[in-house]
Structures are given as C-alpha cells and as structure tokens.
Write a protein that holds these residues in place. Structure first.
Motif, PDB file in Angstrom:
ATOM      1  N   ASP A 159       3.045   6.007  -2.926  1.00 34.95           N
ATOM      2  CA  ASP A 159       4.177   6.703  -3.543  1.00 34.95           C
ATOM      3  C   ASP A 159       3.932   6.930  -5.026  1.00 34.95           C
ATOM      4  O   ASP A 159       4.215   8.004  -5.550  1.00 34.95           O
ATOM      5  CB  ASP A 159       5.479   5.907  -3.350  1.00 34.95           C
ATOM      6  N   GLU A 160       3.404   5.926  -5.709  1.00 33.72           N
ATOM      7  CA  GLU A 160       3.088   6.047  -7.143  1.00 33.72           C
ATOM      8  C   GLU A 160       2.029   7.119  -7.369  1.00 33.72           C
ATOM      9  O   GLU A 160       2.130   7.906  -8.310  1.00 33.72           O
ATOM     10  CB  GLU A 160       2.570   4.727  -7.694  1.00 33.72           C
ATOM     11  N   ALA A 161       1.011   7.143  -6.512  1.00 31.71           N
ATOM     12  CA  ALA A 161      -0.084   8.092  -6.668  1.00 31.71           C
ATOM     13  C   ALA A 161       0.381   9.533  -6.484  1.00 31.71           C
ATOM     14  O   ALA A 161      -0.172  10.447  -7.071  1.00 31.71           O
ATOM     15  CB  ALA A 161      -1.204   7.779  -5.682  1.00 31.71           C
ATOM     16  N   ARG A 162       1.411   9.723  -5.689  1.00 30.44           N
ATOM     17  CA  ARG A 162       1.921  11.073  -5.416  1.00 30.44           C
ATOM     18  C   ARG A 162       2.698  11.638  -6.599  1.00 30.44           C
ATOM     19  O   ARG A 162       2.806  12.831  -6.771  1.00 30.44           O
ATOM     20  CB  ARG A 162       2.809  11.037  -4.181  1.00 30.44           C
TER      21      ARG A 162
ATOM     22  N   VAL B 124       0.841  -1.205   0.000  1.00 35.02           N
ATOM     23  CA  VAL B 124       0.000   0.000   0.000  1.00 35.02           C
ATOM     24  C   VAL B 124       0.874   1.252   0.000  1.00 35.02           C
ATOM     25  O   VAL B 124       0.578   2.227  -0.706  1.00 35.02           O
ATOM     26  CB  VAL B 124      -0.993  -0.012   1.181  1.00 35.02           C
ATOM     27  N   GLY B 125       1.960   1.232   0.747  1.00 36.87           N
ATOM     28  CA  GLY B 125       2.882   2.380   0.748  1.00 36.87           C
ATOM     29  C   GLY B 125       3.451   2.654  -0.628  1.00 36.87           C
ATOM     30  O   GLY B 125       3.543   3.816  -1.051  1.00 36.87           O
ATOM     31  N   ALA B 126       3.810   1.608  -1.352  1.00 40.65           N
ATOM     32  CA  ALA B 126       4.333   1.771  -2.715  1.00 40.65           C
ATOM     33  C   ALA B 126       3.263   2.367  -3.631  1.00 40.65           C
ATOM     34  O   ALA B 126       3.552   3.234  -4.465  1.00 40.65           O
ATOM     35  CB  ALA B 126       4.827   0.435  -3.263  1.00 40.65           C
TER      36      ALA B 126
END
Length: 152
Positions: free
Chosen positions: A148-151, A143-145
């Motif tokens: 990061d992609e969404a940001r 979920v953290g990855a």
C-alpha cells in the motif's frame, strides 16, 4: 548497490513462489472440476456478493481484484455470455458501467463456495497451528501494508 538475497531468504522466497503457484493451480483445478467456475470467475462473484446490492463499478472492481482493466473487460464479457453477470450503465454520470450479479451467478457461487472453502481449509488451514495462522496473518498484513505504501 544490489542487496542480493542470502541463501535463507532465497530459499524462502522460492518456496513461497512454488507454494503460491501450486496452491492456485490446485484450487483452480478443484473449483473447475466441482463447479465449472475458474478462480477468476470465483473472485469476481465473491466481489459482487460482498456488496449489499451485488453491483460494483468496473474500475472499482479492477482495482479491488488488482487486474488490468482490459483483462477484466475480457473476462466480464465471457462471464456475461455465460449469464453469471450483467452490465448496466451508470445513471449518475453516464461514463461508467456497473457489473451486476445475476440470479444464475448467485446460484453458481452458492454451489461453488462450500467445496472451495473446504479445499482452502484442507490445503492450508488444516496443516497450520494457531500460531502459524497468527504468523501468516501478521506476515500478510505487514507485506500488504508495504505494498500500500509503495503504491502511494
């Protein structure tokens, strides 16, 4: 078209939200009672003690804590009044400030950390198997990855 959560996903999501809210509230309650620090205070102090020189730029701290700059600014002012941190101008460019851990701030986190880690262990890790911990690590990493992609 909206991709609604099915019953299992919805129950899992709501359970996660309840657990997160209750865990944060209990950790805050215990930390406050034992040390006088809030979870927010603790988060700032941890970010500073994680640095070799116990200092960080305000904007970098806001980013690492995922806080709005105004929220951080107000919180830092309260911490500074209590002597936990100080602020120093950045000599490099004169635009930013550093947040710097004080001796009083170091003493506060050193007093608070043992009780806090015991609470985390008691409330979370003592109830999980090794497989559960591995699954939780995998889930938080995945979920953290995605975040990061969404940001980007």
């Amino acid at each position: 078209m909206t991709r609604w959560l099915d019953e299992r996903e919805q129950a899992t999501w709501r359970g996660y939200l309840r657990m997160q809210a209750r865990l944060q509230a209990e950790l805050h309650r215990r930390l406050q009672a034992e040390s006088g620090l809030s979870i927010a205070d603790f988060d700032v102090l941890v970010a500073l003690t994680d640095r070799p020189d116990e200092r960080v730029r305000v904007l970098e701290l806001a980013t690492s804590l995922e806080w709005e700059k105004s929220r951080l600014s107000h919180h830092l002012a309260r911490m500074q009044r209590r002597g936990l941190i100080t602020r120093e101008e950045c000599d490099d460019d004169g635009r930013g400030n550093f947040v710097v851990l004080t001796d009083q701030g170091r003493a506060a986190i050193e007093r608070a950390a043992p009780g806090h880690v015991e609470s985390v262990r008691e409330l979370v890790f003592d109830t999980l198997t090794d497989d559960d911990v591995d699954a939780l690590a995998r889930i938080t990493g995945t979920v953290g990855a995605r975040l990061d992609e969404a940001r980007r």
